[in-house]
Write a protein that holds these residues in place. Structure first.
Motif, PDB file in Angstrom:
ATOM      1  N   UNK A  77       0.281  -1.327   0.104  1.00  0.00           N
ATOM      2  CA  UNK A  77      -0.305  -0.204   0.000  1.00  0.00           C
ATOM      3  C   UNK A  77       0.522   0.991  -0.067  1.00  0.00           C
ATOM      4  N   UNK A  78       1.736   1.055   0.173  1.00  0.00           N
ATOM      5  CA  UNK A  78       2.759   2.449   0.015  1.00  0.00           C
ATOM      6  C   UNK A  78       3.394   2.358  -1.442  1.00  0.00           C
ATOM      7  N   UNK A  79       2.731   2.122  -2.638  1.00  0.00           N
ATOM      8  CA  UNK A  79       3.131   2.557  -3.308  1.00  0.00           C
ATOM      9  C   UNK A  79       1.729   3.092  -4.397  1.00  0.00           C
ATOM     10  N   UNK A  80       2.018   4.384  -5.204  1.00  0.00           N
ATOM     11  CA  UNK A  80       0.863   5.047  -5.345  1.00  0.00           C
ATOM     12  C   UNK A  80      -0.247   4.300  -7.181  1.00  0.00           C
ATOM     13  N   UNK A  81      -0.637   4.264  -7.595  1.00  0.00           N
ATOM     14  CA  UNK A  81      -1.643   4.566  -9.116  1.00  0.00           C
ATOM     15  C   UNK A  81      -1.326   4.704  -9.786  1.00  0.00           C
ATOM     16  N   UNK A  82       0.232   5.808  -9.973  1.00  0.00           N
ATOM     17  CA  UNK A  82       0.828   5.752 -10.983  1.00  0.00           C
ATOM     18  C   UNK A  82       2.488   4.963 -10.838  1.00  0.00           C
ATOM     19  N   UNK A  83       2.433   4.569  -9.255  1.00  0.00           N
ATOM     20  CA  UNK A  83       4.085   3.594  -9.534  1.00  0.00           C
ATOM     21  C   UNK A  83       3.311   2.198  -9.707  1.00  0.00           C
ATOM     22  N   UNK A  84       2.175   1.685  -9.227  1.00  0.00           N
ATOM     23  CA  UNK A  84       1.923   0.553  -9.952  1.00  0.00           C
ATOM     24  C   UNK A  84       1.369   0.013 -11.108  1.00  0.00           C
ATOM     25  N   UNK A  85       0.915   1.157 -11.463  1.00  0.00           N
ATOM     26  CA  UNK A  85       0.837   1.011 -13.436  1.00  0.00           C
ATOM     27  C   UNK A  85       2.022   0.653 -14.079  1.00  0.00           C
ATOM     28  N   UNK A  86       2.770   1.810 -13.204  1.00  0.00           N
ATOM     29  CA  UNK A  86       4.199   1.999 -14.575  1.00  0.00           C
ATOM     30  C   UNK A  86       4.850   1.191 -14.466  1.00  0.00           C
ATOM     31  N   UNK A 111     -10.521  16.331 -38.148  1.00  0.00           N
ATOM     32  CA  UNK A 111      -9.063  16.154 -39.529  1.00  0.00           C
ATOM     33  C   UNK A 111      -7.790  15.505 -37.900  1.00  0.00           C
ATOM     34  N   UNK A 112      -7.465  14.968 -37.186  1.00  0.00           N
ATOM     35  CA  UNK A 112      -6.723  14.902 -36.365  1.00  0.00           C
ATOM     36  C   UNK A 112      -6.889  13.674 -35.498  1.00  0.00           C
ATOM     37  N   UNK A 113      -5.830  12.816 -36.531  1.00  0.00           N
ATOM     38  CA  UNK A 113      -6.205  11.101 -35.603  1.00  0.00           C
ATOM     39  C   UNK A 113      -5.766  10.918 -34.318  1.00  0.00           C
ATOM     40  N   UNK A 114      -6.409  10.275 -33.429  1.00  0.00           N
ATOM     41  CA  UNK A 114      -6.336   9.675 -32.189  1.00  0.00           C
ATOM     42  C   UNK A 114      -6.200   8.493 -31.864  1.00  0.00           C
ATOM     43  N   UNK A 115      -5.069   8.192 -30.421  1.00  0.00           N
ATOM     44  CA  UNK A 115      -5.183   6.790 -30.615  1.00  0.00           C
ATOM     45  C   UNK A 115      -6.236   6.798 -29.798  1.00  0.00           C
ATOM     46  N   UNK A 116      -6.634   5.318 -29.133  1.00  0.00           N
ATOM     47  CA  UNK A 116      -7.305   4.477 -28.452  1.00  0.00           C
ATOM     48  C   UNK A 116      -6.590   4.634 -26.813  1.00  0.00           C
ATOM     49  N   UNK A 117      -7.372   4.745 -26.303  1.00  0.00           N
ATOM     50  CA  UNK A 117      -6.799   5.810 -24.660  1.00  0.00           C
ATOM     51  C   UNK A 117      -7.900   4.726 -24.011  1.00  0.00           C
ATOM     52  N   UNK A 118      -7.022   5.177 -22.256  1.00  0.00           N
ATOM     53  CA  UNK A 118      -8.020   4.411 -21.192  1.00  0.00           C
ATOM     54  C   UNK A 118      -7.536   5.157 -20.616  1.00  0.00           C
ATOM     55  N   UNK A 119      -8.765   5.668 -19.611  1.00  0.00           N
ATOM     56  CA  UNK A 119      -8.880   7.017 -18.572  1.00  0.00           C
ATOM     57  C   UNK A 119      -8.404   6.575 -17.427  1.00  0.00           C
ATOM     58  N   UNK A 120      -7.212   7.829 -16.977  1.00  0.00           N
ATOM     59  CA  UNK A 120      -7.736   7.484 -15.167  1.00  0.00           C
ATOM     60  C   UNK A 120      -7.601   9.174 -14.494  1.00  0.00           C
ATOM     61  N   UNK A 121      -7.029   9.099 -12.928  1.00  0.00           N
ATOM     62  CA  UNK A 121      -7.662  10.448 -12.553  1.00  0.00           C
ATOM     63  C   UNK A 121      -6.435  10.991 -12.675  1.00  0.00           C
ATOM     64  N   UNK A 122      -6.029  11.643 -11.525  1.00  0.00           N
ATOM     65  CA  UNK A 122      -4.755  13.098 -11.466  1.00  0.00           C
ATOM     66  C   UNK A 122      -3.693  12.170 -11.028  1.00  0.00           C
ATOM     67  N   UNK A 123      -3.729  11.013 -10.284  1.00  0.00           N
ATOM     68  CA  UNK A 123      -2.593   9.690  -9.920  1.00  0.00           C
ATOM     69  C   UNK A 123      -1.829   9.519 -10.600  1.00  0.00           C
ATOM     70  N   UNK A 124      -2.299   9.627 -11.776  1.00  0.00           N
ATOM     71  CA  UNK A 124      -1.155   8.985 -13.543  1.00  0.00           C
ATOM     72  C   UNK A 124      -1.105   9.793 -14.127  1.00  0.00           C
ATOM     73  N   UNK A 125       0.685   9.717 -15.072  1.00  0.00           N
ATOM     74  CA  UNK A 125       0.626  10.344 -15.518  1.00  0.00           C
ATOM     75  C   UNK A 125       0.182  10.184 -16.965  1.00  0.00           C
ATOM     76  N   UNK A 126      -0.229  11.813 -17.733  1.00  0.00           N
ATOM     77  CA  UNK A 126      -0.104  11.854 -18.997  1.00  0.00           C
ATOM     78  C   UNK A 126       0.081  11.278 -19.823  1.00  0.00           C
ATOM     79  N   UNK A 127      -0.156  10.177 -20.811  1.00  0.00           N
ATOM     80  CA  UNK A 127       0.440   9.321 -21.965  1.00  0.00           C
ATOM     81  C   UNK A 127      -0.031   9.430 -23.497  1.00  0.00           C
ATOM     82  N   UNK A 128       0.693   8.472 -24.297  1.00  0.00           N
ATOM     83  CA  UNK A 128      -0.415   9.230 -25.351  1.00  0.00           C
ATOM     84  C   UNK A 128      -1.970   8.021 -25.682  1.00  0.00           C
ATOM     85  N   UNK A 129      -1.671   6.744 -24.438  1.00  0.00           N
ATOM     86  CA  UNK A 129      -3.150   5.713 -25.017  1.00  0.00           C
ATOM     87  C   UNK A 129      -3.699   6.379 -22.862  1.00  0.00           C
ATOM     88  N   UNK A 130      -2.847   7.617 -22.788  1.00  0.00           N
ATOM     89  CA  UNK A 130      -3.195   7.213 -20.864  1.00  0.00           C
ATOM     90  C   UNK A 130      -3.940   8.782 -20.923  1.00  0.00           C
TER      91      UNK A 130
END
Length: 256
Positions: A77-86, A111-130
Motif C-alpha cells: 500500500x505504500x506505492x501510488x497508483x501511477x507507480x503500480x501502473x508503470x 481531421x486529426x487522428x487520435x489513439x485508443x485510450x484508457x482513462x485515469x485520474x490525477x494519480x496517473x501520468x498523462x501519455x499517448x494512450x492514457x
C-alpha cells in the motif's frame, strides 16, 4: 476473466464507452484501491499507507459495464497508483505495442487522428494512450472543464466496479487477517466471481455514493508530478476540442 486480444474486441469495448458514457475510443478505465489488511508479522512499515492503515493494492482496468478486464493485486500500500501502473504487465504491453489495439482514427468530424485510450485520474501520468484530467491546481477554461467532466463521468465506472465488488463480498468491509498470499488469492477469486455474476445479472443497481465506499477498500493518494510529452498533451487537447464543439452533449454545460 478474458482479456481482449483482438482489434474487434477492443472496438466493441470502445463502442460501449461511447454509447453509455459519451467518451469515444476508450478501451477502459483504470484505478487502484487499497484493501486493508492486518499488519503481517515482522512486516514493519512495508504495507503501511498514507491513510495510516496497512494494505495491499488492487489495480484494475474495467469496461463500460463495470466488468474487470485486467487486475494486478498484491502490491504493498505504500506505492501510488501511477507507480503500480508503470510497473504492471498492462503498461508493459502498451509500451511494447502488443495489445493489438485498433489503429489511430479521427474523432467524428475532426481531421486529426487520435489513439485508443484508457482513462485515469490525477494519480496517473498523462501519455499517448492514457488520458487524465486537466490539473485543478490552476484556473481552468470552459473547454478544460468540459473535458474534465466528460472524462470523470466515464472513468467513474472503475470506482463503481470497486463499490459493487465490496457490496457483494463483505470480507472487504473490514481489515483482513490472513496471510498476504491468501488475501491475493481471495481478491483474484472475488474479481472473477464479480464478472461471472455481472453476466448473470444484467441490471446492476448502484445504491451507494462513491464517497461511501467502505473503509477497507480505499482510493490511492494522488502522488507525483507529470512531465507528459507534447504528443500526449495534443491528444488530450484534441479530445477537449471535440467535446467542446462537435461532440458536445446538452447536459455537460450545467456541470461545469
Amino acid at each position: 476473466m478474458k482479456f481482449p486480444c483482438t482489434k474487434g474486441e477492443w472496438e466493441k469495448i470502445a463502442k460501449e464507452f461511447e454509447n453509455k458514457w459519451n467518451f469515444p475510443y476508450t478501451i477502459g478505465a483504470i484505478d487502484g484501491k487499497h484493501i486493508v489488511i492486518e499488519a503481517p508479522p515482522n512486516a514493519g512499515s512495508y504495507y503501511f499507507n498514507y491513510k495510516g492503515t496497512h494494505s495491499i493494492v488492487l489495480f484494475a482496468l474495467t469496461d463500460a459495464n463495470y466488468n474487470f478486464l485486467y487486475i494486478d493485486v498484491g502490491c504493498n500500500g505504500r506505492i501510488s497508483d501511477g507507480g503500480i501502473f508503470k510497473n504492471c504487465t498492462l503498461n508493459r504491453a502498451l509500451q511494447e505495442a502488443t495489445l493489438n489495439l485498433p489503429p489511430d482514427k479521427c474523432l467524428p468530424n475532426r481531421i486529426k487522428p487520435v489513439p485508443y485510450v484508457m482513462l485515469g485520474d490525477e494519480a496517473f501520468a498523462l501519455s499517448k494512450n492514457l488520458l487524465k484530467p486537466f490539473p485543478r491546481s490552476r484556473p481552468l477554461n470552459a473547454k478544460q472543464k468540459v473535458f474534465n467532466y466528460r472524462l470523470c463521468r466515464a472513468r467513474r465506472v472503475v470506482e463503481n466496479a470497486f463499490g459493487i465488488l465490496t457490496s457483494r463480498f463483505r470480507i472487504f468491509r473490514k481489515p483482513i487477517c490472513l496471510k498476504v498470499e491468501t488475501i491475493d488469492k481471495i481478491v483474484l477469486t472475488a474479481c472473477v466471481l464479480h464478472n461471472f455474476l455481472k453476466k448473470q445479472c444484467q441490471e446492476v443497481t448502484l445504491n451507494y455514493e462513491l464517497e461511501d465506499i467502505p473503509t477497507s477498500m480505499r482510493g490511492i493518494a494522488h502522488q507525483g508530478s507529470n512531465n507528459a510529452s507534447e504528443v500526449a498533451h495534443s491528444i488530450r487537447n484534441e479530445f477537449a476540442e471535440y467535446f467542446y464543439n462537435e461532440g458536445q452533449i446538452d447536459f455537460q454545460w450545467k456541470h461545469i
